[in-house]
Design a protein around this motif. Structure first.
Motif, PDB file in Angstrom:
ATOM      1  N   LEU A 109       0.828  -1.212   0.000  1.00  0.00           N
ATOM      2  CA  LEU A 109       0.000   0.000   0.000  1.00  0.00           C
ATOM      3  C   LEU A 109       0.861   1.260   0.000  1.00  0.00           C
ATOM      4  O   LEU A 109       0.543   2.237  -0.693  1.00  0.00           O
ATOM      5  CB  LEU A 109      -0.945  -0.008   1.199  1.00  0.00           C
ATOM      6  CG  LEU A 109      -2.050  -1.047   1.165  1.00  0.00           C
ATOM      7  CD1 LEU A 109      -2.847  -1.013   2.456  1.00  0.00           C
ATOM      8  CD2 LEU A 109      -2.948  -0.842  -0.032  1.00  0.00           C
ATOM      9  N   ASP A 110       1.941   1.254   0.764  1.00  0.00           N
ATOM     10  CA  ASP A 110       2.849   2.407   0.777  1.00  0.00           C
ATOM     11  C   ASP A 110       3.529   2.592  -0.575  1.00  0.00           C
ATOM     12  O   ASP A 110       3.665   3.718  -1.064  1.00  0.00           O
ATOM     13  CB  ASP A 110       3.893   2.241   1.875  1.00  0.00           C
ATOM     14  CG  ASP A 110       3.266   2.186   3.255  1.00  0.00           C
ATOM     15  OD1 ASP A 110       2.106   2.616   3.406  1.00  0.00           O
ATOM     16  OD2 ASP A 110       3.948   1.696   4.183  1.00  0.00           O
ATOM     17  N   LEU A 123       0.976   4.074  -2.911  1.00  0.00           N
ATOM     18  CA  LEU A 123       0.836   5.518  -2.692  1.00  0.00           C
ATOM     19  C   LEU A 123       1.981   6.288  -3.340  1.00  0.00           C
ATOM     20  O   LEU A 123       1.765   7.321  -3.980  1.00  0.00           O
ATOM     21  CB  LEU A 123       0.814   5.830  -1.196  1.00  0.00           C
ATOM     22  CG  LEU A 123      -0.503   5.811  -0.476  1.00  0.00           C
ATOM     23  CD1 LEU A 123      -0.276   6.029   1.006  1.00  0.00           C
ATOM     24  CD2 LEU A 123      -1.441   6.842  -1.017  1.00  0.00           C
ATOM     25  N   LEU A 124       3.183   5.794  -3.162  1.00  0.00           N
ATOM     26  CA  LEU A 124       4.350   6.445  -3.743  1.00  0.00           C
ATOM     27  C   LEU A 124       4.265   6.475  -5.263  1.00  0.00           C
ATOM     28  O   LEU A 124       4.483   7.511  -5.899  1.00  0.00           O
ATOM     29  CB  LEU A 124       5.620   5.718  -3.289  1.00  0.00           C
ATOM     30  CG  LEU A 124       6.949   6.235  -3.804  1.00  0.00           C
ATOM     31  CD1 LEU A 124       7.202   7.637  -3.292  1.00  0.00           C
ATOM     32  CD2 LEU A 124       8.062   5.314  -3.384  1.00  0.00           C
ATOM     33  N   ILE A 151       1.532   6.115  -7.238  1.00  0.00           N
ATOM     34  CA  ILE A 151       0.410   6.944  -7.708  1.00  0.00           C
ATOM     35  C   ILE A 151       0.753   8.423  -7.582  1.00  0.00           C
ATOM     36  O   ILE A 151       0.438   9.216  -8.477  1.00  0.00           O
ATOM     37  CB  ILE A 151      -0.872   6.600  -6.918  1.00  0.00           C
ATOM     38  CG1 ILE A 151      -1.384   5.230  -7.337  1.00  0.00           C
ATOM     39  CG2 ILE A 151      -1.951   7.656  -7.130  1.00  0.00           C
ATOM     40  CD1 ILE A 151      -2.528   4.721  -6.502  1.00  0.00           C
ATOM     41  N   GLY A 152       1.403   8.800  -6.496  1.00  0.00           N
ATOM     42  CA  GLY A 152       1.792  10.198  -6.323  1.00  0.00           C
ATOM     43  C   GLY A 152       2.768  10.670  -7.380  1.00  0.00           C
ATOM     44  O   GLY A 152       2.667  11.795  -7.880  1.00  0.00           O
ATOM     45  N   ARG A 184       1.556  14.409  -7.836  1.00  0.00           N
ATOM     46  CA  ARG A 184       1.035  14.895  -6.558  1.00  0.00           C
ATOM     47  C   ARG A 184       2.102  14.691  -5.492  1.00  0.00           C
ATOM     48  O   ARG A 184       2.265  13.590  -4.965  1.00  0.00           O
ATOM     49  CB  ARG A 184      -0.223  14.135  -6.143  1.00  0.00           C
ATOM     50  CG  ARG A 184      -1.397  14.291  -7.048  1.00  0.00           C
ATOM     51  CD  ARG A 184      -1.932  15.706  -6.892  1.00  0.00           C
ATOM     52  NE  ARG A 184      -3.185  15.847  -7.585  1.00  0.00           N
ATOM     53  CZ  ARG A 184      -4.251  16.366  -7.041  1.00  0.00           C
ATOM     54  NH1 ARG A 184      -4.212  16.796  -5.819  1.00  0.00           N
ATOM     55  NH2 ARG A 184      -5.340  16.490  -7.751  1.00  0.00           N
ATOM     56  N   VAL A 208       0.969  13.091  -2.012  1.00  0.00           N
ATOM     57  CA  VAL A 208       0.677  11.659  -2.000  1.00  0.00           C
ATOM     58  C   VAL A 208       1.972  10.857  -2.079  1.00  0.00           C
ATOM     59  O   VAL A 208       2.153   9.876  -1.341  1.00  0.00           O
ATOM     60  CB  VAL A 208      -0.277  11.289  -3.156  1.00  0.00           C
ATOM     61  CG1 VAL A 208      -0.501   9.789  -3.214  1.00  0.00           C
ATOM     62  CG2 VAL A 208      -1.596  12.019  -3.013  1.00  0.00           C
ATOM     63  N   SER A 209       2.881  11.268  -2.952  1.00  0.00           N
ATOM     64  CA  SER A 209       4.144  10.540  -3.069  1.00  0.00           C
ATOM     65  C   SER A 209       4.986  10.693  -1.804  1.00  0.00           C
ATOM     66  O   SER A 209       5.643   9.744  -1.376  1.00  0.00           O
ATOM     67  CB  SER A 209       4.921  10.992  -4.299  1.00  0.00           C
ATOM     68  OG  SER A 209       5.242  12.355  -4.218  1.00  0.00           O
ATOM     69  N   ALA A 262       3.780  11.093   1.260  1.00  0.00           N
ATOM     70  CA  ALA A 262       3.155  10.247   2.277  1.00  0.00           C
ATOM     71  C   ALA A 262       3.556   8.790   2.076  1.00  0.00           C
ATOM     72  O   ALA A 262       3.885   8.083   3.038  1.00  0.00           O
ATOM     73  CB  ALA A 262       1.640  10.400   2.229  1.00  0.00           C
ATOM     74  N   GLY A 263       3.536   8.330   0.838  1.00  0.00           N
ATOM     75  CA  GLY A 263       3.945   6.959   0.554  1.00  0.00           C
ATOM     76  C   GLY A 263       5.400   6.721   0.898  1.00  0.00           C
ATOM     77  O   GLY A 263       5.755   5.677   1.466  1.00  0.00           O
TER      78      GLY A 263
END
Length: 62
Positions: A29-30, A33-34, A36-37, A42, A45-46, A48-49
């Motif tokens: 999931l992390d 997120l990375l 997708i960011g 974004r 988002v990246s 946070a991942g």
């Protein structure tokens, strides 16, 4: 060009499987997120991942 795409895909799949094996669902999931960011351009988002993945990797082994 096809060889480069094939090697790149093989590397990504291998890396994802390694993260899944070592860090479980939270690692995937992390990593998602990375990715997708980065793809969506974004930074929040990246970031946070990346931070969540770094915390997951840096946790003390029990």
């Amino acid at each position: 060009m096809h060889v480069l795409a094939l090697l790149s895909a093989a590397f990504v799949v291998t890396f994802e499987q390694l993260v899944q094996w070592k860090y479980g669902t939270a690692g995937i999931l992390d990593l998602l997120l990375l990715t997708i960011g980065i793809k969506a351009d974004r930074p929040s988002v990246s970031s946070a991942g990346a931070v969540l993945l770094a915390v997951l990797v840096a946790r003390p082994a029990l």
